[in-house]
Scaffold this active site. Structure first.
Site, PDB file in Angstrom:
ATOM      1  N   GLY A   1      40.619   1.378  -0.670  1.00 41.04           N
ATOM      2  CA  GLY A   1      41.906   1.232   0.011  1.00 41.04           C
ATOM      3  C   GLY A   1      41.674   1.695   1.436  1.00 41.04           C
ATOM      4  O   GLY A   1      41.906   2.857   1.777  1.00 41.04           O
ATOM      5  N   THR A   2      41.199   0.778   2.252  1.00 49.31           N
ATOM      6  CA  THR A   2      40.757   1.197   3.587  1.00 49.31           C
ATOM      7  C   THR A   2      41.922   1.531   4.521  1.00 49.31           C
ATOM      8  O   THR A   2      41.712   2.137   5.564  1.00 49.31           O
ATOM      9  CB  THR A   2      39.877   0.099   4.225  1.00 49.31           C
ATOM     10  OG1 THR A   2      40.522  -1.156   4.020  1.00 49.31           O
ATOM     11  CG2 THR A   2      38.502   0.084   3.600  1.00 49.31           C
TER      12      THR A   2
ATOM     13  N   LYS B   1      24.995 -15.315  33.606  1.00 45.37           N
ATOM     14  CA  LYS B   1      24.808 -16.275  34.692  1.00 45.37           C
ATOM     15  C   LYS B   1      23.371 -16.213  35.216  1.00 45.37           C
ATOM     16  O   LYS B   1      22.714 -17.238  35.379  1.00 45.37           O
ATOM     17  CB  LYS B   1      25.795 -15.959  35.818  1.00 45.37           C
ATOM     18  CG  LYS B   1      25.810 -17.000  36.894  1.00 45.37           C
ATOM     19  CD  LYS B   1      26.814 -16.656  37.984  1.00 45.37           C
ATOM     20  CE  LYS B   1      28.237 -16.839  37.519  1.00 45.37           C
ATOM     21  NZ  LYS B   1      29.220 -16.503  38.536  1.00 45.37           N
TER      22      LYS B   1
ATOM     23  N   ARG C   1      50.473  -4.850  -5.657  1.00 41.48           N
ATOM     24  CA  ARG C   1      51.161  -3.581  -5.386  1.00 41.48           C
ATOM     25  C   ARG C   1      52.448  -3.575  -6.205  1.00 41.48           C
ATOM     26  O   ARG C   1      53.448  -4.160  -5.811  1.00 41.48           O
ATOM     27  CB  ARG C   1      51.507  -3.471  -3.901  1.00 41.48           C
ATOM     28  CG  ARG C   1      50.321  -3.280  -2.985  1.00 41.48           C
ATOM     29  CD  ARG C   1      50.814  -3.195  -1.558  1.00 41.48           C
ATOM     30  NE  ARG C   1      49.846  -2.648  -0.645  1.00 41.48           N
ATOM     31  CZ  ARG C   1      49.146  -3.370   0.236  1.00 41.48           C
ATOM     32  NH1 ARG C   1      49.313  -4.678   0.297  1.00 41.48           N
ATOM     33  NH2 ARG C   1      48.294  -2.782   1.056  1.00 41.48           N
TER      34      ARG C   1
ATOM     35  N   GLY D   1      36.426 -15.576  35.751  1.00 40.08           N
ATOM     36  CA  GLY D   1      37.440 -15.233  36.747  1.00 40.08           C
ATOM     37  C   GLY D   1      37.858 -13.772  36.748  1.00 40.08           C
ATOM     38  O   GLY D   1      38.774 -13.402  37.467  1.00 40.08           O
TER      39      GLY D   1
ATOM     40  N   ARG E   1      27.588 -13.264  43.575  1.00 35.12           N
ATOM     41  CA  ARG E   1      28.448 -13.556  42.416  1.00 35.12           C
ATOM     42  C   ARG E   1      28.202 -12.593  41.278  1.00 35.12           C
ATOM     43  O   ARG E   1      27.061 -12.248  40.985  1.00 35.12           O
ATOM     44  CB  ARG E   1      28.138 -14.951  41.865  1.00 35.12           C
ATOM     45  CG  ARG E   1      28.535 -16.082  42.748  1.00 35.12           C
ATOM     46  CD  ARG E   1      27.978 -17.380  42.183  1.00 35.12           C
ATOM     47  NE  ARG E   1      28.270 -18.485  43.049  1.00 35.12           N
ATOM     48  CZ  ARG E   1      29.307 -19.310  42.891  1.00 35.12           C
ATOM     49  NH1 ARG E   1      30.120 -19.160  41.885  1.00 35.12           N
ATOM     50  NH2 ARG E   1      29.506 -20.283  43.745  1.00 35.12           N
TER      51      ARG E   1
ATOM     52  N   GLU F   1      40.376   5.825  -1.680  1.00 33.87           N
ATOM     53  CA  GLU F   1      41.166   5.817  -0.444  1.00 33.87           C
ATOM     54  C   GLU F   1      41.430   7.214   0.085  1.00 33.87           C
ATOM     55  O   GLU F   1      42.182   7.389   1.035  1.00 33.87           O
ATOM     56  CB  GLU F   1      42.459   5.012  -0.614  1.00 33.87           C
ATOM     57  CG  GLU F   1      43.285   5.365  -1.825  1.00 33.87           C
ATOM     58  CD  GLU F   1      44.529   4.480  -1.978  1.00 33.87           C
ATOM     59  OE1 GLU F   1      44.859   3.716  -1.064  1.00 33.87           O
ATOM     60  OE2 GLU F   1      45.169   4.580  -3.036  1.00 33.87           O
TER      61      GLU F   1
ATOM     62  N   ARG G   1      47.698  -2.621  -9.523  1.00 40.99           N
ATOM     63  CA  ARG G   1      47.636  -1.252  -9.006  1.00 40.99           C
ATOM     64  C   ARG G   1      48.907  -0.526  -9.467  1.00 40.99           C
ATOM     65  O   ARG G   1      50.023  -0.976  -9.207  1.00 40.99           O
ATOM     66  CB  ARG G   1      47.544  -1.301  -7.480  1.00 40.99           C
ATOM     67  CG  ARG G   1      47.033  -0.040  -6.806  1.00 40.99           C
ATOM     68  CD  ARG G   1      48.092   0.911  -6.328  1.00 40.99           C
ATOM     69  NE  ARG G   1      49.037   0.367  -5.394  1.00 40.99           N
ATOM     70  CZ  ARG G   1      48.860   0.353  -4.058  1.00 40.99           C
ATOM     71  NH1 ARG G   1      47.770   0.832  -3.514  1.00 40.99           N
ATOM     72  NH2 ARG G   1      49.810  -0.129  -3.294  1.00 40.99           N
TER      73      ARG G   1
ATOM     74  N   CYS H   1      40.456  -3.626  -0.802  1.00 40.14           N
ATOM     75  CA  CYS H   1      41.773  -4.255  -0.830  1.00 40.14           C
ATOM     76  C   CYS H   1      42.669  -3.802   0.318  1.00 40.14           C
ATOM     77  O   CYS H   1      43.821  -4.177   0.389  1.00 40.14           O
ATOM     78  CB  CYS H   1      42.457  -4.016  -2.173  1.00 40.14           C
ATOM     79  SG  CYS H   1      42.772  -2.287  -2.509  1.00 40.14           S
TER      80      CYS H   1
ATOM     81  N   ASP I   1      44.571   3.564   3.629  1.00 39.63           N
ATOM     82  CA  ASP I   1      44.720   5.012   3.464  1.00 39.63           C
ATOM     83  C   ASP I   1      43.452   5.746   3.875  1.00 39.63           C
ATOM     84  O   ASP I   1      43.518   6.836   4.445  1.00 39.63           O
ATOM     85  CB  ASP I   1      45.071   5.350   2.006  1.00 39.63           C
ATOM     86  CG  ASP I   1      46.582   5.370   1.805  1.00 39.63           C
ATOM     87  OD1 ASP I   1      47.270   6.052   2.578  1.00 39.63           O
ATOM     88  OD2 ASP I   1      47.071   4.677   0.888  1.00 39.63           O
TER      89      ASP I   1
ATOM     90  N   TYR J   1      33.505  -7.922  -3.614  1.00 44.62           N
ATOM     91  CA  TYR J   1      34.583  -8.795  -3.143  1.00 44.62           C
ATOM     92  C   TYR J   1      35.435  -8.112  -2.087  1.00 44.62           C
ATOM     93  O   TYR J   1      35.420  -6.884  -1.957  1.00 44.62           O
ATOM     94  CB  TYR J   1      35.473  -9.258  -4.310  1.00 44.62           C
ATOM     95  CG  TYR J   1      36.281  -8.152  -4.973  1.00 44.62           C
ATOM     96  CD1 TYR J   1      37.551  -7.804  -4.494  1.00 44.62           C
ATOM     97  CD2 TYR J   1      35.786  -7.457  -6.069  1.00 44.62           C
ATOM     98  CE1 TYR J   1      38.290  -6.798  -5.090  1.00 44.62           C
ATOM     99  CE2 TYR J   1      36.515  -6.455  -6.678  1.00 44.62           C
ATOM    100  CZ  TYR J   1      37.767  -6.121  -6.183  1.00 44.62           C
ATOM    101  OH  TYR J   1      38.492  -5.120  -6.763  1.00 44.62           O
TER     102      TYR J   1
ATOM    103  N   ARG K   1      26.628 -22.445  31.342  1.00 45.71           N
ATOM    104  CA  ARG K   1      26.727 -21.536  30.207  1.00 45.71           C
ATOM    105  C   ARG K   1      27.223 -22.347  29.020  1.00 45.71           C
ATOM    106  O   ARG K   1      27.753 -23.452  29.202  1.00 45.71           O
ATOM    107  CB  ARG K   1      27.673 -20.376  30.490  1.00 45.71           C
ATOM    108  CG  ARG K   1      29.076 -20.843  30.703  1.00 45.71           C
ATOM    109  CD  ARG K   1      30.006 -19.726  31.141  1.00 45.71           C
ATOM    110  NE  ARG K   1      31.232 -20.341  31.627  1.00 45.71           N
ATOM    111  CZ  ARG K   1      32.044 -19.850  32.525  1.00 45.71           C
ATOM    112  NH1 ARG K   1      31.774 -18.700  33.074  1.00 45.71           N
ATOM    113  NH2 ARG K   1      33.127 -20.470  32.891  1.00 45.71           N
TER     114      ARG K   1
ATOM    115  N   MET L   1      35.886 -11.054  37.418  1.00 47.60           N
ATOM    116  CA  MET L   1      35.241 -10.211  38.428  1.00 47.60           C
ATOM    117  C   MET L   1      35.145 -10.989  39.746  1.00 47.60           C
ATOM    118  O   MET L   1      35.726 -12.046  39.871  1.00 47.60           O
ATOM    119  CB  MET L   1      33.889  -9.746  37.908  1.00 47.60           C
ATOM    120  CG  MET L   1      34.040  -8.735  36.785  1.00 47.60           C
ATOM    121  SD  MET L   1      32.470  -8.174  36.184  1.00 47.60           S
ATOM    122  CE  MET L   1      31.826  -9.627  35.431  1.00 47.60           C
TER     123      MET L   1
ATOM    124  N   SER M   1      37.841   0.118  -5.826  1.00 49.07           N
ATOM    125  CA  SER M   1      38.349  -0.755  -4.768  1.00 49.07           C
ATOM    126  C   SER M   1      38.719   0.144  -3.589  1.00 49.07           C
ATOM    127  O   SER M   1      39.506   1.083  -3.742  1.00 49.07           O
ATOM    128  CB  SER M   1      39.572  -1.528  -5.263  1.00 49.07           C
ATOM    129  OG  SER M   1      40.063  -2.333  -4.229  1.00 49.07           O
TER     130      SER M   1
HETATM  131  C1  PEP Z   1      45.085   0.968   1.102  1.00 47.92           C
HETATM  132  O1  PEP Z   1      45.442   2.125   1.275  1.00 47.92           O
HETATM  133  O2  PEP Z   1      44.191   0.419   1.749  1.00 47.92           O
HETATM  134  C2  PEP Z   1      45.761   0.150   0.085  1.00 47.92           C
HETATM  135  C3  PEP Z   1      45.328  -1.055  -0.207  1.00 47.92           C
HETATM  136  O3  PEP Z   1      46.884   0.660  -0.453  1.00 47.92           O
HETATM  137  P1  PEP Z   1      48.295   0.656   0.307  1.00 47.92           P
HETATM  138  O4  PEP Z   1      48.128  -0.111   1.566  1.00 47.92           O
HETATM  139  O5  PEP Z   1      49.259   0.053  -0.614  1.00 47.92           O
HETATM  140  O6  PEP Z   1      48.497   2.116   0.511  1.00 47.92           O
HETATM  141 MG    MG Z   2      46.694   3.015  -0.200  1.00 50.62          MG
END
Ligand code: PEP
Ligand code: MG
Length: 904
Positions: free
Chosen positions: A786-787, A24, A577, A102, A93, A765, A632, A852, A789, A872, A337, A104, A784
């Site tokens: 495996g975020t 502001k 999977r 709204g 203000r 992973e 997988r 993935c 795990d 990817y 704004r 604060m 790949s």
């Molecule tokens: C992961 O662990 O990110 C993954 C893709 O495998 P899953 O979710 O099947 O364990």
């Molecule tokens: Mg996994």
């Protein structure tokens, strides 16, 4: 003069200084520079707020700096703060870096005393105006600075109205207004145990403190959490000379947008309330006039408003939202704004601005988001069948919401927590309703316009909302609303359409939105049936596709998902999977495999599983002909294929107690369940470990895959399989297994005269795999991440449990800024991703790397993966268009931020 000033006049800064001056303050400075009619004032910096919040006391230099700035203001306006002869009144203000509408506090008319009111009455010839302004000051000061519960003031208000035989404050005489102010002061004194302060300078400093404090109000915290605004930014405070919209009949106050923020339609849009001040418009207390009506009443001020709106829109090159006041026919701009808008408006306005030559396609892409595209993909009501329309209101925030009617915000929160879908119905909402609004599917109010609190907040959150539904009468005490002869009680289900503003009784079925129909190839963007938003999405998505570097694949386990994802733009399957093919009815095969008494029996069962598996692969690879499909190998612990140990134990005990016969198979299953039971199954026999212990299982999967490839090729398609090994922790596991898999591929192909190049990759992973990725890369053709795990193991957070146990508390306490399973923890898990990527790329410069885990479909995470130059992301089919859009945005935003921002 202190080293770093904590106070700046509006004549000092500009719009680039939002960090220090808040949004502001920065915009007030910008407008002052532009020569727009902004009441003069000054801004106390966010730094001052941070110092106050850290120490609990006003920074030592601040009072002096405020005093000097006030003196400058007095000189400029030739008025004096606290001086009854020629009083200067100011507003106090809040204004953080990111707009938190709204959430604060604001205190108006600071500088007011009974003496000032008296003299103002004389100067203006309007005693009612003067004493109403005084009353407003006491009311706000009491609530905001002295923490008097609003309900207590409401009771007093009701009493005074009754004793003066009127229905509203507007009808009170001067004596009534004085009596009300006195009664409020008495209440403040009773509750605080102190005399009401009389020194306006003390009022000013206390108001500043209260605004600082409001940064940490409950609703501000909830809002920040939702919007992912960091909690340590603090708010700036703007002290601005007052102009009065409640001064006369040719005075008023309003909010305007340069384009319609709900639909994106071109043309200005807003609400105006005559004889009103400050928050009256937003509070939705009285129904407002449109700008067309304002033009009829105040043509000169309206013309000036139009001029200012066009100037601001050209200057900011975006839809602007403006708060203004008309004082005796003269227009004053109190705030501007870049306006909050619905998803539909975001796409449409961005494209309009491109077509008007104001912004580039890159800028258009930067201004919309994947989340907004997700909203446009939500289903809409199917009105083809029998529907019961009960009311129409102002369509304030698009969407289709169905839920049980609830009239209280806390109750809405509790019910939603217990799994109910609710619609919050209120006469109007106030900032205190935020918890209920967040918890609800949608919001319905009987009062207020498109710029009311309910509308603004709902649009900001992407919640469906209908406001100003005047035909319904809400009784919040009795928990019901009536419309005509109909009464709708708490718990009854209604459906609200935030696009048309129509309220229906009962739960309406839904159909695909036009945007989904377009994305699924059922609606041509160039056909006459295509709505403006479909056309806008088409053009922006095409630009994203042309800009992006990241490829977007999908996670799909069935041919149907693969077909759908391909239509939605998936460029292959990044994760199939395979265990999902053996859960459900086919679970019995795995159970039999586990129970098999010898290798021969095992081989027999595996032989039965193989054609089923082959059939699955054929369908998916047909759908993805010519595109890579990552299979997988089986991942979950074996016990997941067996009955639950607790239930089975109870069943066995019961059977035994009743003397029922237990079959040998039941006994064998029970024994296997006990044998395979693990204390920490997520850290147990799963993934690659399973393949090492039961090699026949993975071999069967590979054979099925090769046979499927042969079949797909025979049908004239182009299978492009990849094999991915889960849960690898050491390169030796991969090396050991890889040999077996390669042999199996070669054996299966022997004599067929066919060849397939099937890359074998590793999931990354486990933290160990990430740290030793350079070694694993020796034996992997691709990685790949495996975020899911990787997050679980890095944080030691059980992904199946934390979200329902302690994570909500962690989020409340801001111990984690967001759920790390939804959006990648870039500092921790992200560091492992970075290390592994660097090692892999040092090993082979173009080593192929994807993601993935669920984060592959999350916008913030996608930007991070882009910055690491991954190849990817893979996400669920529904999120594919979102990932395409965000991958394009990642490029554009990185380019806009300049070379320093892109990581190597
Ligand atoms: C992961 O662990 O990110 C993954 C893709 O495998 P899953 O979710 O099947 O364990
Ligand atoms: Mg996994």
């Amino acid at each position: 003069m202190p080293a770093t000033p904590l106070v700046y006049p509006f004549t000092f800064g500009d719009r680039s200084m939002a960090d220090l001056l808040g949004g502001k303050g920065a915009n007030l400075s910008e407008m002052t520079r532009m020569g727009l009619p902004v009441p003069p004032g000054f801004t106390i910096t966010t730094q001052a707020c941070r110092e106050f919040l850290a120490s609990g006391v006003i920074p030592s230099s601040l009072t002096g700096e405020i005093e000097s700035a006030l003196r400058e203001l007095e000189k400029m306006l030739d008025k004096k703060f606290g001086d009854p002869k020629n009083p200067l009144l100011v507003s106090v203000r809040s204004g953080a870096k990111f707009s938190m509408p709204g959430m604060m506090e604001t205190v108006l008319n600071v500088g007011m005393t009974p003496e000032v009111a008296e003299s103002l009455a004389k100067q203006t010839g309007d005693a009612k105006f003067a004493w109403d302004s005084y009353r407003r000051f006491i009311d706000m000061f009491g609530r905001i600075v002295c923490d008097i519960p609003p309900a207590d003031f409401k009771k007093i208000e009701a009493r005074i109205l009754e004793s003066h035989s009127v229905n509203s404050i507007q009808e009170l005489t001067v004596d009534g207004l004085k009596a009300l102010s006195q009664a409020l002061i008495r209440e403040i004194e009773a509750q605080t145990g102190k005399d009401f302060p009389t020194d306006p300078r003390q009022h000013l400093i206390s108001s500043v403190e209260a605004v600082f404090h409001s940064w940490n109000s409950e609703r501000a915290q909830i809002y920040r959490q939702r919007e992912r605004i960091p909690s340590d930014l603090g708010t700036a405070v703007n002290i601005q000379s007052m102009v009065f919209g409640n001064l006369s009949d040719d005075s008023g106050t309003g909010v305007a947008f340069t384009r319609n923020p709900a639909t994106g339609e071109n043309g200005s849009y807003g609400d105006y309330l005559d004889r009103a001040q400050g928050e009256d418009v937003v509070a939705g207390i009285r129904n407002t006039m449109t700008l067309v009506e304002m033009n009829e009443r105040e043509p000169k001020a309206f013309q000036e408003l139009e001029r200012v709106m066009s100037l601001l829109e050209n200057h900011y090159r975006d839809l602007c939202d403006i708060e203004f006041t008309v004082e005796r026919g003269k227009l004053w701009i109190l705030q501007t704004r870049v306006g909050k808008r619905t998803a539909e408006a975001a796409f449409r306005v961005a494209l309009q601005l491109v077509d008007e030559g104001k912004i580039s396609m890159d800028e258009a892409l930067s201004r919309i988001s994947g989340e907004q595209l997700g909203h446009l993909m939500f289903p809409q009501f199917d009105l083809a069948g029998q529907v019961t329309e009960i009311a129409r209101g102002i369509p304030a925030s698009a969407g289709a919401a169905v839920g049980e009617v609830v009239f209280d915000s806390r109750r809405a929160f509790d019910l939603a927590r217990a799994g109910h879908k609710v619609i919050l119905v209120r006469r109007e909402t106030s900032p205190d309703d935020l918890v209920g609004m967040v918890a609800s599917e949608g919001i319905l109010t009987s009062r207020g316009g498109k710029t009311s609190h309910a509308a603004v907040v709902a649009r900001g959150m992407g919640k469906t909302a209908i406001c100003g539904t005047e035909s319904i009468s809400v009784d919040e005490r009795a928990n019901l609303f009536t419309v005509g002869a109909l009464t709708v009680y708490e718990g009854e289900v209604i459906s609200i359409d935030g696009t048309s503003g129509i309220v229906y009784l009962g739960a309406l079925p839904t159909i695909a939105s036009p945007v989904t129909a377009y994305l699924e190839g059922k609606l041509d963007a160039n056909s006459p049936q295509a709505t403006p938003v479909v056309k806008a999405v088409d053009r922006i998505l095409q630009h994203a596709d042309a800009s992006r570097v990241l490829r977007v694949r999908t996670n799909a386990d069935t041919p149907e998902d693969a077909v759908r994802a391909r239509i939605l733009g998936a460029e292959g399957v990044g994760l199939c999977r395979t265990e999902h093919m053996f859960l459900g009815p086919r679970r019995a095969y795995v159970e039999s495999l586990i129970l098999a008494e010898n290798e021969e029996a095992q081989r027999g069962i595996i032989a039965e599983m193989e054609p089923l598996q082959r059939g699955d692969f054929v369908g998916i690879m047909m759908a993805m002909s010519g595109l890579p499909v990552t299979i997988r190998l089986l991942d979950p612990p074996l016990h997941e294929f067996l009955p639950n140990i607790a239930e089975l134990s109870a069943e066995m005990a019961r059977a035994e107690a009743l003397g029922e016969e237990i079959s040998p198979r039941q006994q064998a299953v029970f024994a296997a369940v006990k044998r395979l039971h693990e204390s920490n199954p997520m850290l147990g026999l799963r993934g690659v470990r399973l393949g090492i212990l039961i090699p026949e299982l993975f071999k069967m999967q590979v054979r099925a895959l090769v046979h499927a490839c042969l079949e797909v090729r025979k049908l004239g398609h182009n299978p492009m399989p990849e094999i991915m090994v889960p849960l690898v922790a050491t390169q030796r596991e991969l090396l050991y297994l890889r040999k077996t898999l390669e042999e199996e591929i070669a054996n299966t192909l022997t004599g067929t005269g066919q060849h397939f190049d099937i890359p074998i990759g590793s999931m990354i992973e486990t933290p160990r795999a990430a740290m030793t990725a350079g070694k694993i890369a020796d034996h992997a053709d691709f990685f790949s991440f495996g975020t899911n795990d990787l997050t679980q193991m890095t944080w030691a957070f059980s992904r199946d449990d934390v979200e329902s146990s302690f994570l909500p508390r962690y989020l409340d306490l801001e111990l984690v800024p967001f759920n790390p399973f939804e959006s990648l923890d870039q500092d921790g898990v992200g560091l492992l991703v970075r290390i592994a990527t660097e090692q892999a790329r040092a090993h082979t410069s173009d080593f192929k790397i994807g993601v993935c885990g669920e984060h592959g479909g999350d916008p913030r995470s996608i930007h991070f993966f882009h910055s690491l130059h991954l190849d990817y992301v893979s996400c669920s089919p529904f999120r594919v268009p979102i990932a395409r859009l965000e991958s394009g945005r990642a490029v554009v935003l990185a380019n806009m931020a300049g070379p320093a921002s892109s990581s190597t």
